[in-house]
Design a protein around this motif. Structure first.
Motif, mmCIF file in Angstrom:
data_model
loop_
_atom_site.group_PDB
_atom_site.id
_atom_site.type_symbol
_atom_site.label_atom_id
_atom_site.label_comp_id
_atom_site.label_asym_id
_atom_site.label_seq_id
_atom_site.Cartn_x
_atom_site.Cartn_y
_atom_site.Cartn_z
ATOM 1 N N ASP A 154 36.111 22.731 23.801
ATOM 2 C CA ASP A 154 35.939 21.771 24.891
ATOM 3 C C ASP A 154 34.701 22.240 25.653
ATOM 4 O O ASP A 154 34.747 23.218 26.401
ATOM 5 C CB ASP A 154 37.180 21.772 25.790
ATOM 6 N N ILE A 155 33.583 21.559 25.463
ATOM 7 C CA ILE A 155 32.317 22.074 25.996
ATOM 8 C C ILE A 155 32.311 22.148 27.524
ATOM 9 O O ILE A 155 31.583 22.953 28.106
ATOM 10 C CB ILE A 155 31.111 21.237 25.510
ATOM 11 N N SER A 156 33.131 21.316 28.176
ATOM 12 C CA SER A 156 33.136 21.333 29.639
ATOM 13 C C SER A 156 33.525 22.698 30.184
ATOM 14 O O SER A 156 33.073 23.106 31.259
ATOM 15 C CB SER A 156 34.080 20.258 30.190
ATOM 16 N N LEU A 157 34.344 23.432 29.441
ATOM 17 C CA LEU A 157 34.748 24.763 29.873
ATOM 18 C C LEU A 157 33.562 25.713 29.977
ATOM 19 O O LEU A 157 33.592 26.687 30.730
ATOM 20 C CB LEU A 157 35.765 25.354 28.888
ATOM 21 N N PHE A 158 32.511 25.428 29.230
ATOM 22 C CA PHE A 158 31.393 26.366 29.118
ATOM 23 C C PHE A 158 30.121 25.889 29.806
ATOM 24 O O PHE A 158 29.172 26.663 29.908
ATOM 25 C CB PHE A 158 31.115 26.656 27.643
ATOM 26 N N VAL A 159 30.090 24.638 30.280
ATOM 27 C CA VAL A 159 28.852 24.140 30.903
ATOM 28 C C VAL A 159 29.048 23.624 32.321
ATOM 29 O O VAL A 159 28.062 23.342 33.009
ATOM 30 C CB VAL A 159 28.201 23.033 30.036
ATOM 31 N N GLU A 160 30.294 23.494 32.790
ATOM 32 C CA GLU A 160 30.510 22.925 34.123
ATOM 33 C C GLU A 160 29.995 23.823 35.242
ATOM 34 O O GLU A 160 29.802 23.369 36.369
ATOM 35 C CB GLU A 160 32.003 22.624 34.334
ATOM 36 N N TRP A 161 29.754 25.083 34.930
ATOM 37 C CA TRP A 161 29.241 25.995 35.959
ATOM 38 C C TRP A 161 27.953 25.485 36.580
ATOM 39 O O TRP A 161 27.674 25.721 37.761
ATOM 40 C CB TRP A 161 29.027 27.392 35.370
ATOM 41 N N LYS A 162 27.131 24.772 35.766
ATOM 42 C CA LYS A 162 25.834 24.295 36.266
ATOM 43 C C LYS A 162 26.005 23.257 37.364
ATOM 44 O O LYS A 162 25.072 23.016 38.159
ATOM 45 C CB LYS A 162 24.993 23.721 35.117
#
Length: 332
Positions: free
Chosen positions: A245-253
Protein backbone atom coordinates in the motif's frame (compact mmCIF):
# COMPACT_ATOMS: atom_id res chain seq x y z
CA UNK A 1 22.00 36.80 3.59
CA UNK A 2 19.34 36.74 6.31
CA UNK A 3 16.88 39.15 4.67
CA UNK A 4 13.31 38.94 3.44
CA UNK A 5 12.32 38.46 -0.19
CA UNK A 6 11.18 42.05 -0.81
CA UNK A 7 14.39 43.45 0.72
CA UNK A 8 16.41 41.25 -1.62
CA UNK A 9 14.39 42.49 -4.62
CA UNK A 10 14.87 46.14 -3.63
CA UNK A 11 18.56 45.57 -3.06
CA UNK A 12 18.92 44.02 -6.50
CA UNK A 13 16.94 46.82 -8.18
CA UNK A 14 19.10 49.47 -6.49
CA UNK A 15 22.22 47.64 -7.66
CA UNK A 16 21.02 47.57 -11.27
CA UNK A 17 19.99 51.25 -11.17
CA UNK A 18 23.39 52.27 -9.81
CA UNK A 19 21.86 53.51 -6.54
CA UNK A 20 23.21 50.83 -4.19
CA UNK A 21 25.57 51.88 -1.43
CA UNK A 22 29.10 50.42 -1.41
CA UNK A 23 28.06 48.04 1.40
CA UNK A 24 24.96 46.87 -0.52
CA UNK A 25 26.96 46.40 -3.71
CA UNK A 26 29.54 44.34 -1.85
CA UNK A 27 26.78 42.17 -0.34
CA UNK A 28 25.49 41.17 -3.78
CA UNK A 29 28.95 40.86 -5.31
CA UNK A 30 30.00 38.51 -2.50
CA UNK A 31 26.89 36.40 -3.15
CA UNK A 32 27.66 36.33 -6.88
CA UNK A 33 31.28 35.35 -6.25
CA UNK A 34 30.34 32.27 -4.21
CA UNK A 35 29.90 30.55 -7.60
CA UNK A 36 33.20 29.42 -9.12
CA UNK A 37 31.96 29.84 -12.67
CA UNK A 38 30.99 33.42 -11.92
CA UNK A 39 34.21 34.28 -10.11
CA UNK A 40 36.43 32.75 -12.81
CA UNK A 41 34.50 33.97 -15.86
CA UNK A 42 33.07 37.39 -14.98
CA UNK A 43 35.18 38.81 -12.15
CA UNK A 44 36.59 41.48 -14.47
CA UNK A 45 33.54 41.95 -16.69
CA UNK A 46 30.98 44.21 -15.04
CA UNK A 47 28.65 44.26 -18.07
CA UNK A 48 28.30 40.47 -18.13
CA UNK A 49 27.76 40.42 -14.36
CA UNK A 50 24.99 43.03 -14.60
CA UNK A 51 23.32 41.12 -17.46
CA UNK A 52 23.11 38.04 -15.28
CA UNK A 53 21.69 40.02 -12.34
CA UNK A 54 19.04 41.48 -14.68
CA UNK A 55 17.90 38.01 -15.67
CA UNK A 56 17.75 36.95 -12.05
CA UNK A 57 15.81 40.10 -11.03
CA UNK A 58 13.14 39.23 -13.60
CA UNK A 59 12.39 36.00 -11.69
CA UNK A 60 11.60 37.81 -8.41
CA UNK A 61 8.23 39.44 -7.58
CA UNK A 62 7.87 43.21 -7.41
CA UNK A 63 8.19 44.73 -3.90
CA UNK A 64 4.92 44.58 -1.97
CA UNK A 65 3.10 47.78 -1.07
CA UNK A 66 1.90 46.38 2.25
CA UNK A 67 4.00 46.08 5.37
CA UNK A 68 4.06 42.31 5.12
CA UNK A 69 7.48 40.71 5.10
CA UNK A 70 8.34 37.16 4.11
CA UNK A 71 11.69 35.77 5.07
CA UNK A 72 13.52 33.84 2.40
CA UNK A 73 13.34 30.16 3.25
CA UNK A 74 16.23 27.76 2.48
CA UNK A 75 14.18 26.44 -0.44
CA UNK A 76 13.70 29.98 -1.83
CA UNK A 77 17.40 30.73 -1.48
CA UNK A 78 18.14 27.49 -3.31
CA UNK A 79 15.84 28.55 -6.17
CA UNK A 80 17.66 31.89 -6.42
CA UNK A 81 21.04 30.19 -6.26
CA UNK A 82 20.05 27.58 -8.85
CA UNK A 83 18.77 30.27 -11.21
CA UNK A 84 21.98 32.23 -10.79
CA UNK A 85 24.05 29.13 -11.52
CA UNK A 86 22.10 28.50 -14.72
CA UNK A 87 22.39 32.12 -15.88
CA UNK A 88 26.11 32.13 -15.19
CA UNK A 89 26.64 28.95 -17.22
CA UNK A 90 24.44 30.00 -20.15
CA UNK A 91 25.87 33.51 -20.24
CA UNK A 92 29.38 32.08 -20.14
CA UNK A 93 28.70 30.02 -23.25
CA UNK A 94 26.95 32.83 -25.14
CA UNK A 95 29.42 35.56 -24.15
CA UNK A 96 32.56 33.65 -25.01
CA UNK A 97 31.11 32.20 -28.22
CA UNK A 98 30.47 35.76 -29.36
CA UNK A 99 33.76 37.20 -28.09
CA UNK A 100 35.90 34.50 -29.69
CA UNK A 101 34.26 34.62 -33.11
CA UNK A 102 32.36 31.40 -32.59
CA UNK A 103 35.24 29.36 -31.20
CA UNK A 104 34.07 26.56 -28.93
CA UNK A 105 34.73 27.45 -25.26
CA UNK A 106 36.19 25.10 -22.74
CA UNK A 107 33.44 22.90 -21.25
CA UNK A 108 31.98 24.18 -17.99
CA UNK A 109 32.25 21.65 -15.17
CA UNK A 110 28.97 21.47 -13.26
CA UNK A 111 29.37 22.43 -9.62
CA UNK A 112 27.78 20.10 -7.09
CA UNK A 113 25.26 21.40 -4.58
CA UNK A 114 23.94 19.75 -1.41
CA UNK A 115 20.80 20.36 0.60
CA UNK A 116 20.46 18.83 4.05
CA UNK A 117 17.59 18.57 6.51
CA UNK A 118 17.82 18.02 10.24
CA UNK A 119 15.35 16.43 12.64
CA UNK A 120 11.96 18.12 12.47
CA UNK A 121 12.64 19.56 8.99
CA UNK A 122 11.46 18.81 5.46
CA UNK A 123 12.46 20.62 2.28
CA UNK A 124 11.16 20.85 -1.28
CA UNK A 125 13.79 21.23 -4.00
CA UNK A 126 13.19 21.88 -7.71
CA UNK A 127 16.05 20.84 -9.97
CA UNK A 128 16.88 22.72 -13.14
CA UNK A 129 15.43 19.96 -15.36
CA UNK A 130 12.01 20.50 -13.74
CA UNK A 131 12.22 17.47 -11.44
CA UNK A 132 10.94 18.02 -7.91
CA UNK A 133 12.25 16.38 -4.75
CA UNK A 134 10.73 16.42 -1.26
CA UNK A 135 13.45 15.69 1.27
CA UNK A 136 12.44 14.10 4.57
CA UNK A 137 14.07 14.92 7.90
CA UNK A 138 17.65 13.81 8.63
CA UNK A 139 18.38 13.50 4.91
CA UNK A 140 20.63 15.02 2.28
CA UNK A 141 20.59 15.30 -1.50
CA UNK A 142 23.64 16.08 -3.62
CA UNK A 143 23.15 17.16 -7.23
CA UNK A 144 24.82 19.27 -9.93
CA UNK A 145 23.72 22.86 -10.39
CA UNK A 146 23.14 21.97 -14.03
CA UNK A 147 22.88 18.49 -15.50
CA UNK A 148 25.46 17.83 -18.20
CA UNK A 149 26.16 14.82 -20.39
CA UNK A 150 23.62 12.13 -21.19
CA UNK A 151 22.55 11.27 -17.63
CA UNK A 152 20.94 13.13 -14.73
CA UNK A 153 22.56 11.83 -11.53
CA UNK A 154 21.87 12.68 -7.88
CA UNK A 155 23.06 11.20 -4.58
CA UNK A 156 20.76 10.52 -1.63
CA UNK A 157 21.22 9.89 2.06
CA UNK A 158 18.05 9.34 4.10
CA UNK A 159 14.64 9.60 2.44
CA UNK A 160 13.17 11.58 -0.45
CA UNK A 161 10.10 11.60 -2.68
CA UNK A 162 10.96 12.15 -6.36
CA UNK A 163 8.78 13.57 -9.14
CA UNK A 164 11.11 13.24 -12.12
CA UNK A 165 10.60 15.30 -15.28
CA UNK A 166 10.26 13.03 -18.30
CA UNK A 167 13.29 13.00 -20.61
CA UNK A 168 13.78 9.74 -22.55
CA UNK A 169 17.23 10.77 -23.79
CA UNK A 170 18.62 11.60 -20.33
CA UNK A 171 17.95 8.90 -17.70
CA UNK A 172 17.61 10.12 -14.12
CA UNK A 173 19.67 8.07 -11.64
CA UNK A 174 19.44 8.17 -7.86
CA UNK A 175 22.54 6.75 -6.17
CA UNK A 176 22.55 5.46 -2.59
CA UNK A 177 25.22 3.52 -0.74
CA UNK A 178 23.59 0.23 -1.74
CA UNK A 179 21.67 0.71 -4.98
CA UNK A 180 21.13 2.70 -8.15
CA UNK A 181 17.59 3.58 -9.26
CA UNK A 182 17.17 4.64 -12.91
CA UNK A 183 14.10 6.30 -14.44
CA UNK A 184 13.17 8.35 -17.49
CA UNK A 185 10.40 10.24 -15.73
CA UNK A 186 8.16 8.97 -12.93
CA UNK A 187 7.19 9.28 -9.26
CA UNK A 188 8.71 7.21 -6.48
CA UNK A 189 10.03 7.22 -2.92
CA UNK A 190 13.48 6.11 -1.75
CA UNK A 191 14.40 5.51 1.87
CA UNK A 192 17.87 4.54 3.04
CA UNK A 193 17.97 3.27 6.64
CA UNK A 194 21.15 2.33 8.46
CA UNK A 195 21.22 -1.41 9.09
CA UNK A 196 18.13 -2.07 6.97
CA UNK A 197 19.10 -1.19 3.41
CA UNK A 198 17.50 0.86 0.63
CA UNK A 199 13.74 0.81 0.09
CA UNK A 200 12.33 1.94 -3.27
CA UNK A 201 8.55 2.40 -3.52
CA UNK A 202 7.04 3.12 -6.94
CA UNK A 203 3.96 5.34 -7.26
CA UNK A 204 3.65 5.50 -11.06
CA UNK A 205 5.64 4.65 -14.18
CA UNK A 206 8.54 2.17 -14.12
CA UNK A 207 11.96 2.20 -12.52
CA UNK A 208 15.03 0.03 -12.76
CA UNK A 209 16.54 -0.86 -9.37
CA UNK A 210 20.05 -2.29 -9.34
CA UNK A 211 22.50 -3.49 -6.74
CA UNK A 212 26.01 -2.10 -6.76
CA UNK A 213 28.42 -4.34 -8.70
CA UNK A 214 31.78 -5.41 -7.37
CA UNK A 215 34.75 -7.23 -8.88
CA UNK A 216 33.20 -10.67 -8.43
CA UNK A 217 29.47 -9.96 -8.72
CA UNK A 218 27.73 -8.05 -11.50
CA UNK A 219 24.85 -5.73 -10.66
CA UNK A 220 21.46 -7.37 -10.26
CA UNK A 221 18.52 -5.53 -11.88
CA UNK A 222 14.75 -5.60 -11.47
CA UNK A 223 12.01 -3.50 -13.09
CA UNK A 224 9.60 -2.13 -10.50
CA UNK A 225 5.93 -1.53 -11.34
CA UNK A 226 3.41 0.77 -9.57
CA UNK A 227 2.41 -0.35 -6.05
CA UNK A 228 5.57 -2.42 -5.76
CA UNK A 229 8.48 -1.95 -3.40
CA UNK A 230 12.06 -3.12 -3.80
CA UNK A 231 14.39 -3.67 -0.87
CA UNK A 232 18.15 -3.91 -1.29
CA UNK A 233 19.56 -5.07 2.03
CA UNK A 234 23.01 -4.30 3.38
CA UNK A 235 25.62 -6.66 2.00
CA UNK A 236 23.05 -8.58 -0.08
CA UNK A 237 23.38 -8.89 -3.85
CA UNK A 238 19.70 -9.77 -4.35
CA UNK A 239 16.63 -7.53 -4.49
CA UNK A 240 13.39 -8.36 -2.68
CA UNK A 241 10.16 -7.18 -4.32
CA UNK A 242 6.70 -7.04 -2.74
CA UNK A 243 3.27 -5.50 -3.35
CA UNK A 244 2.52 -2.67 -0.90
CA UNK A 245 0.00 0.00 0.00
CA UNK A 246 2.09 2.91 -1.27
CA UNK A 247 0.29 5.44 0.93
CA UNK A 248 2.05 3.93 3.94
CA UNK A 249 5.39 4.95 2.47
CA UNK A 250 4.71 8.31 0.79
CA UNK A 251 2.15 10.13 2.96
CA UNK A 252 4.94 11.63 5.05
CA UNK A 253 5.47 14.23 2.30
CA UNK A 254 1.97 15.58 3.06
CA UNK A 255 2.72 15.72 6.81
CA UNK A 256 0.71 12.58 7.52
CA UNK A 257 2.08 10.09 10.04
CA UNK A 258 0.78 6.56 9.52
CA UNK A 259 1.65 3.67 11.83
CA UNK A 260 0.46 0.21 10.88
CA UNK A 261 1.14 -2.42 13.53
CA UNK A 262 4.49 -0.74 14.29
CA UNK A 263 6.54 -1.53 17.39
CA UNK A 264 6.86 1.29 19.91
CA UNK A 265 10.65 1.47 19.67
CA UNK A 266 10.22 2.10 15.93
CA UNK A 267 7.39 4.58 16.57
CA UNK A 268 9.65 6.46 18.99
CA UNK A 269 12.40 6.68 16.36
CA UNK A 270 9.96 8.12 13.81
CA UNK A 271 8.60 10.69 16.28
CA UNK A 272 12.15 11.76 17.21
CA UNK A 273 12.90 12.65 13.59
CA UNK A 274 9.45 14.13 12.95
CA UNK A 275 9.33 16.47 15.97
CA UNK A 276 13.05 16.86 16.81
CA UNK A 277 12.77 15.31 20.28
CA UNK A 278 14.51 12.53 22.23
CA UNK A 279 12.22 9.73 23.46
CA UNK A 280 13.11 7.15 26.10
CA UNK A 281 11.06 4.06 26.99
CA UNK A 282 11.31 3.71 30.78
CA UNK A 283 10.38 0.01 30.65
CA UNK A 284 12.03 -1.99 27.84
CA UNK A 285 8.81 -4.01 27.55
CA UNK A 286 7.14 -0.91 26.04
CA UNK A 287 9.08 -1.62 22.84
CA UNK A 288 6.91 -4.70 22.30
CA UNK A 289 3.69 -2.67 22.19
CA UNK A 290 2.38 -1.98 18.68
CA UNK A 291 0.57 1.04 17.32
CA UNK A 292 -2.06 1.43 14.61
CA UNK A 293 -2.83 5.10 14.10
CA UNK A 294 -2.87 7.94 11.58
CA UNK A 295 -2.01 11.54 12.48
CA UNK A 296 -2.67 14.33 10.01
CA UNK A 297 -0.59 17.43 10.71
CA UNK A 298 -0.95 16.85 14.45
CA UNK A 299 1.07 18.59 17.14
CA UNK A 300 3.44 16.56 19.29
CA UNK A 301 1.19 17.23 22.29
CA UNK A 302 -1.81 15.66 20.55
CA UNK A 303 0.22 12.64 19.41
CA UNK A 304 1.48 12.01 22.94
CA UNK A 305 -2.06 12.34 24.31
CA UNK A 306 -3.23 9.81 21.73
CA UNK A 307 -0.45 7.37 22.70
CA UNK A 308 -1.43 7.74 26.34
CA UNK A 309 -5.03 6.85 25.59
CA UNK A 310 -4.39 4.10 23.03
CA UNK A 311 -1.56 2.24 24.79
CA UNK A 312 -2.42 3.14 28.40
CA UNK A 313 0.94 4.82 28.93
CA UNK A 314 1.92 8.06 30.59
CA UNK A 315 4.66 10.43 29.58
CA UNK A 316 6.95 12.93 31.20
CA UNK A 317 8.34 15.81 29.14
CA UNK A 318 11.19 18.18 29.91
CA UNK A 319 11.74 20.39 26.88
CA UNK A 320 12.82 18.13 24.03
CA UNK A 321 13.30 15.09 26.28
CA UNK A 322 10.33 12.74 26.66
CA UNK A 323 10.02 9.60 28.76
CA UNK A 324 7.21 7.12 28.11
CA UNK A 325 6.04 5.38 31.28
CA UNK A 326 4.11 2.13 31.53
CA UNK A 327 4.27 -1.59 32.24
CA UNK A 328 4.77 -2.41 28.56
CA UNK A 329 3.63 -5.39 26.54
CA UNK A 330 4.71 -9.00 26.38
CA UNK A 331 6.72 -10.11 23.37
CA UNK A 332 4.89 -12.41 20.97
Amino acid sequence: MNIDEQHFKRLLDAYLEGKASPAEKKLLDDFFDTYPQARQSFSADEAARIAIWQKLAAKLPEPATQNSRRMLSPATWYSIAAALALFVTVSYLLFFNSADGGQKPEPVVAQMRQVTTHRGQKMKVELLDGSRVTLNSNSSLEFPEQFTGNRREVYLEGEAYFEVAHDPTHPFIVHTRESNTTVLGTTFNIKLTAGQGTQVTLVEGKVDVATLPDKSTPAQHITLLPNQQALVRNGNDTIEVREVDISLFVEWKDNILRFENMRMDQVAAVLEDWYDVDITLEDAALANCTLNATYRKETLKNVLASLSYTLKVKYRQDGRKIVLLGSGCQAN
